[in-house]
Write a protein that holds these residues in place. Structure first.
Motif, PDB file in Angstrom:
ATOM      1  N   ILE A 122      51.373  21.953 -54.944  1.00 48.50           N
ATOM      2  CA  ILE A 122      50.939  21.331 -53.687  1.00 48.50           C
ATOM      3  C   ILE A 122      50.944  19.815 -53.867  1.00 48.50           C
ATOM      4  O   ILE A 122      50.130  19.104 -53.314  1.00 48.50           O
ATOM      5  N   ASP A 123      51.843  19.316 -54.700  1.00 53.13           N
ATOM      6  CA  ASP A 123      51.996  17.905 -55.075  1.00 53.13           C
ATOM      7  C   ASP A 123      50.675  17.220 -55.348  1.00 53.13           C
ATOM      8  O   ASP A 123      49.718  17.849 -55.804  1.00 53.13           O
ATOM      9  N   GLU A 124      50.591  15.924 -55.007  1.00 55.62           N
ATOM     10  CA  GLU A 124      49.433  15.146 -55.467  1.00 55.62           C
ATOM     11  C   GLU A 124      48.150  15.413 -54.708  1.00 55.62           C
ATOM     12  O   GLU A 124      47.067  15.036 -55.134  1.00 55.62           O
ATOM     13  N   ASN A 125      48.237  16.090 -53.562  1.00 57.55           N
ATOM     14  CA  ASN A 125      47.020  16.303 -52.771  1.00 57.55           C
ATOM     15  C   ASN A 125      45.987  17.126 -53.528  1.00 57.55           C
ATOM     16  O   ASN A 125      44.787  16.894 -53.432  1.00 57.55           O
ATOM     17  N   GLU A 126      46.463  18.129 -54.277  1.00 56.49           N
ATOM     18  CA  GLU A 126      45.545  18.981 -55.024  1.00 56.49           C
ATOM     19  C   GLU A 126      44.813  18.181 -56.104  1.00 56.49           C
ATOM     20  O   GLU A 126      43.613  18.305 -56.282  1.00 56.49           O
ATOM     21  N   LEU A 127      45.570  17.359 -56.840  1.00 59.57           N
ATOM     22  CA  LEU A 127      44.959  16.543 -57.882  1.00 59.57           C
ATOM     23  C   LEU A 127      44.013  15.506 -57.294  1.00 59.57           C
ATOM     24  O   LEU A 127      42.987  15.167 -57.893  1.00 59.57           O
ATOM     25  N   ALA A 128      44.347  15.021 -56.111  1.00 57.31           N
ATOM     26  CA  ALA A 128      43.478  14.032 -55.465  1.00 57.31           C
ATOM     27  C   ALA A 128      42.092  14.580 -55.209  1.00 57.31           C
ATOM     28  O   ALA A 128      41.098  13.849 -55.218  1.00 57.31           O
ATOM     29  N   LEU A 129      41.987  15.899 -54.989  1.00 53.65           N
ATOM     30  CA  LEU A 129      40.680  16.502 -54.754  1.00 53.65           C
ATOM     31  C   LEU A 129      39.764  16.331 -55.963  1.00 53.65           C
ATOM     32  O   LEU A 129      38.547  16.211 -55.820  1.00 53.65           O
ATOM     33  N   VAL A 130      40.378  16.352 -57.157  1.00 51.40           N
ATOM     34  CA  VAL A 130      39.574  16.164 -58.367  1.00 51.40           C
ATOM     35  C   VAL A 130      38.877  14.818 -58.347  1.00 51.40           C
ATOM     36  O   VAL A 130      37.673  14.701 -58.614  1.00 51.40           O
ATOM     37  N   ALA A 185      36.183  14.534 -55.702  1.00 49.36           N
ATOM     38  CA  ALA A 185      34.949  15.205 -56.135  1.00 49.36           C
ATOM     39  C   ALA A 185      34.152  14.350 -57.096  1.00 49.36           C
ATOM     40  O   ALA A 185      32.929  14.496 -57.220  1.00 49.36           O
ATOM     41  N   ARG A 186      34.833  13.432 -57.784  1.00 47.03           N
ATOM     42  CA  ARG A 186      34.153  12.563 -58.747  1.00 47.03           C
ATOM     43  C   ARG A 186      33.682  11.257 -58.135  1.00 47.03           C
ATOM     44  O   ARG A 186      33.173  10.394 -58.838  1.00 47.03           O
ATOM     45  N   GLY A 187      33.885  11.083 -56.829  1.00 50.39           N
ATOM     46  CA  GLY A 187      33.306   9.931 -56.161  1.00 50.39           C
ATOM     47  C   GLY A 187      34.268   8.922 -55.602  1.00 50.39           C
ATOM     48  O   GLY A 187      33.851   7.958 -54.966  1.00 50.39           O
ATOM     49  N   MET A 188      35.573   9.078 -55.824  1.00 53.60           N
ATOM     50  CA  MET A 188      36.534   8.129 -55.259  1.00 53.60           C
ATOM     51  C   MET A 188      36.693   8.382 -53.759  1.00 53.60           C
ATOM     52  O   MET A 188      36.508   9.508 -53.282  1.00 53.60           O
ATOM     53  N   ASP A 189      37.089   7.324 -53.047  1.00 51.47           N
ATOM     54  CA  ASP A 189      37.405   7.545 -51.639  1.00 51.47           C
ATOM     55  C   ASP A 189      38.793   8.202 -51.531  1.00 51.47           C
ATOM     56  O   ASP A 189      39.555   8.272 -52.495  1.00 51.47           O
ATOM     57  N   GLU A 190      39.101   8.669 -50.339  1.00 51.31           N
ATOM     58  CA  GLU A 190      40.309   9.479 -50.150  1.00 51.31           C
ATOM     59  C   GLU A 190      41.572   8.710 -50.492  1.00 51.31           C
ATOM     60  O   GLU A 190      42.477   9.221 -51.181  1.00 51.31           O
ATOM     61  N   ALA A 191      41.688   7.473 -50.034  1.00 53.57           N
ATOM     62  CA  ALA A 191      42.909   6.692 -50.251  1.00 53.57           C
ATOM     63  C   ALA A 191      43.132   6.413 -51.735  1.00 53.57           C
ATOM     64  O   ALA A 191      44.236   6.562 -52.259  1.00 53.57           O
ATOM     65  N   GLU A 192      42.060   6.011 -52.430  1.00 49.71           N
ATOM     66  CA  GLU A 192      42.195   5.705 -53.855  1.00 49.71           C
ATOM     67  C   GLU A 192      42.502   6.968 -54.653  1.00 49.71           C
ATOM     68  O   GLU A 192      43.293   6.948 -55.600  1.00 49.71           O
ATOM     69  N   SER A 193      41.856   8.088 -54.274  1.00 49.38           N
ATOM     70  CA  SER A 193      42.123   9.352 -54.955  1.00 49.38           C
ATOM     71  C   SER A 193      43.581   9.748 -54.828  1.00 49.38           C
ATOM     72  O   SER A 193      44.231  10.154 -55.800  1.00 49.38           O
ATOM     73  N   LEU A 194      44.117   9.631 -53.612  1.00 44.44           N
ATOM     74  CA  LEU A 194      45.510  10.014 -53.383  1.00 44.44           C
ATOM     75  C   LEU A 194      46.458   9.096 -54.133  1.00 44.44           C
ATOM     76  O   LEU A 194      47.464   9.549 -54.702  1.00 44.44           O
ATOM     77  N   SER A 195      46.146   7.806 -54.177  1.00 42.39           N
ATOM     78  CA  SER A 195      46.994   6.857 -54.884  1.00 42.39           C
ATOM     79  C   SER A 195      47.040   7.163 -56.375  1.00 42.39           C
ATOM     80  O   SER A 195      48.112   7.169 -56.990  1.00 42.39           O
ATOM     81  N   ARG A 196      45.868   7.417 -56.951  1.00 42.57           N
ATOM     82  CA  ARG A 196      45.851   7.715 -58.385  1.00 42.57           C
ATOM     83  C   ARG A 196      46.569   9.038 -58.671  1.00 42.57           C
ATOM     84  O   ARG A 196      47.334   9.150 -59.632  1.00 42.57           O
ATOM     85  N   ALA A 197      46.338  10.052 -57.840  1.00 39.13           N
ATOM     86  CA  ALA A 197      46.995  11.340 -58.048  1.00 39.13           C
ATOM     87  C   ALA A 197      48.510  11.212 -57.934  1.00 39.13           C
ATOM     88  O   ALA A 197      49.261  11.824 -58.704  1.00 39.13           O
ATOM     89  N   ARG A 198      48.964  10.414 -56.985  1.00 36.85           N
ATOM     90  CA  ARG A 198      50.406  10.237 -56.798  1.00 36.85           C
ATOM     91  C   ARG A 198      51.037   9.607 -58.046  1.00 36.85           C
ATOM     92  O   ARG A 198      52.114  10.014 -58.482  1.00 36.85           O
ATOM     93  N   LYS A 199      50.365   8.625 -58.625  1.00 37.28           N
ATOM     94  CA  LYS A 199      50.895   7.984 -59.831  1.00 37.28           C
ATOM     95  C   LYS A 199      50.971   8.965 -60.988  1.00 37.28           C
ATOM     96  O   LYS A 199      51.950   8.996 -61.741  1.00 37.28           O
ATOM     97  N   ILE A 200      49.934   9.786 -61.135  1.00 40.06           N
ATOM     98  CA  ILE A 200      49.915  10.734 -62.247  1.00 40.06           C
ATOM     99  C   ILE A 200      50.988  11.790 -62.085  1.00 40.06           C
ATOM    100  O   ILE A 200      51.712  12.137 -63.029  1.00 40.06           O
ATOM    101  N   VAL A 201      51.136  12.331 -60.878  1.00 29.19           N
ATOM    102  CA  VAL A 201      52.141  13.368 -60.637  1.00 29.19           C
ATOM    103  C   VAL A 201      53.547  12.820 -60.829  1.00 29.19           C
ATOM    104  O   VAL A 201      54.416  13.458 -61.448  1.00 29.19           O
ATOM    105  N   THR A 202      53.773  11.611 -60.306  1.00 30.02           N
ATOM    106  CA  THR A 202      55.101  11.007 -60.447  1.00 30.02           C
ATOM    107  C   THR A 202      55.442  10.804 -61.913  1.00 30.02           C
ATOM    108  O   THR A 202      56.554  11.115 -62.357  1.00 30.02           O
ATOM    109  N   ALA A 203      54.479  10.299 -62.686  1.00 28.53           N
ATOM    110  CA  ALA A 203      54.726  10.074 -64.106  1.00 28.53           C
ATOM    111  C   ALA A 203      54.948  11.382 -64.848  1.00 28.53           C
ATOM    112  O   ALA A 203      55.817  11.495 -65.717  1.00 28.53           O
ATOM    113  N   ALA A 204      54.164  12.422 -64.482  1.00 27.16           N
ATOM    114  CA  ALA A 204      54.295  13.702 -65.168  1.00 27.16           C
ATOM    115  C   ALA A 204      55.652  14.338 -64.905  1.00 27.16           C
ATOM    116  O   ALA A 204      56.295  14.882 -65.801  1.00 27.16           O
ATOM    117  N   ARG A 205      56.114  14.273 -63.660  1.00 30.12           N
ATOM    118  CA  ARG A 205      57.387  14.889 -63.324  1.00 30.12           C
ATOM    119  C   ARG A 205      58.567  14.113 -63.900  1.00 30.12           C
ATOM    120  O   ARG A 205      59.657  14.658 -64.093  1.00 30.12           O
TER     121      ARG A 205
END
Length: 365
Positions: free
Chosen positions: A221-229, A232-252
């Motif tokens: 479900i691409d980066e949206n799923e990771l963004a939930l993590v 849940a730890r206190g980040m706002d939605e935009a920052e969570s999605l940005s960080r998740a996108r970077k991690i997923v892109t790097a992993a792939r």
């Protein structure tokens, strides 16, 4: 400088100026010695206070005309502060200096300038601010020390007096006191160990890890799923999605990701604040024992009966007065009042158990 209009200084005025002169020098020395044991901002502040004291010193030198051939000694408090500042540089020195600055004689001194009066009020606030920093750093450990030692003093004094009042032998009183010391100290140590260990385990269970980030390349479900993590730890939605996108892109892309730690994670800091469970346990054991041994000392050294009781009361009274006075000094309050409050509480608790011991002792006859 200001002086009373059309007034000629008297011999008493000049003697008073000389006392002010030596006191200003002594206070300046205190701040210089404190500054030598500090660095950064606190050092600069203390050196500025020392410079202000030199200005006040010069004011009295100007009025005196030159350095008097004989000068009085600085007061006992000032000499004691200077001695302590050179050897300890502790919060106790700042707390005592705060009390000294609160009692400026210049408010009623006609030969003091308005600037000097204002300086003294500012100095009080500055020293109080510096002392407050030290109190905040010391508050936790000092509270634990006072609580542990006082608990040992009062509880074991109450125990030995209550047991002694029943009419049992001195050997039994001694055994009861040693048993009370060990039981209380072990209880305090065990309680601290469990408390700190439980808090550390609680923090450990809430620490974040990189398991989710390590699986980022396999997410369907691409980066949206990771963004939930991260949300849940206190980040706002935009920052969570940005960080998740970077991690997923790097992993792939096959790039190894090194996490900098999610928001709200303070691994080392939290554990550092909580401290070591064994250190807390041993400290609590020793603090309680150091207080609890005092009431038992007369019986350890072979005293008996009323003599042992009186000596125990004197020793515990001195200890209670000392801890109460230290609390007063550190809090900026009147040491004598705090000392008497501590004494009244401790002796009050001991008196209750002593009376109960007398009642049970009479009932057993």
């Amino acid at each position: 400088m200001t002086a009373p209009a059309a007034a000629e200084p008297t011999a008493a005025d000049r003697r008073r100026w000389a006392r002010y002169l030596v006191e200003e020098r002594a206070e300046g020395t205190v701040y210089q010695r404190l500054a030598a044991r500090r660095d950064g901002e606190e050092r600069e502040i203390l050196l500025s206070l020392a410079e202000a004291e030199r200005r006040h010193e010069q004011h009295w030198l100007d009025l005196l005309g030159n350095e008097p051939a004989r000068l009085p000694r600085a007061g006992l408090r000032s000499r004691m502060l200077g001695w302590m500042a050179g050897r300890f540089g502790s919060i106790f020195v700042l707390a005592l200096a705060q009390s000294a600055e609160a009692r400026s004689p210049y408010d009623t001194e006609a030969w003091a300038s308005p600037a000097m009066r204002a300086d003294e009020k500012v100095h009080y606030e500055v020293v109080r601010g510096l002392a407050a920093r030290g109190r905040r750093r010391l508050s936790g450990s000092f509270r634990a020390a006072v609580f542990g030692a006082n608990d040992g003093l009062v509880s074991n004094l109450a125990l030995v007096l209550g047991i002694g009042a029943t009419g049992v032998s001195s050997a039994f009183v001694l055994f009861s006191g040693i048993a009370g010391l060990l039981a209380g100290a072990l209880s305090m140590g065990a309680g601290e160990f469990v408390s700190v260990r439980s808090q550390r385990e609680l923090l450990a269970s809430t620490e974040a890890n990189d398991d989710a980030a390590a699986s980022a390349a396999d997410l369907d479900i691409d980066e949206n799923e990771l963004a939930l993590v991260y949300r849940a730890r206190g980040m706002d939605e935009a920052e969570s999605l940005s960080r998740a996108r970077k991690i997923v892109t790097a992993a792939r892309a096959g790039v190894q990701h090194t996490s900098t730690g999610p928001v709200g994670t303070h691994h080392g800091t939290d554990h550092e604040i909580v401290g070591s469970d064994w250190t807390a346990a041993i400290s609590s054991f020793l603090l309680f024992a150091s207080g609890a041994i005092v009431p038992v000392l007369p019986w350890i050294f072979g005293l008996q009966g009323a003599t042992a009781v009186i000596v125990a009361l004197v020793l515990v009274g001195i200890a209670l007065l000392s801890t109460g006075a230290m609390v007063g000094i550190l809090s900026g309050g009147p040491p004598l009042r705090r000392a008497m409050r501590q004494l009244a509480i401790g002796f009050g608790a001991a008196a209750i158990t002593y009376v109960l011991g007398l009642v049970f002792g009479v009932g057993a006859l």
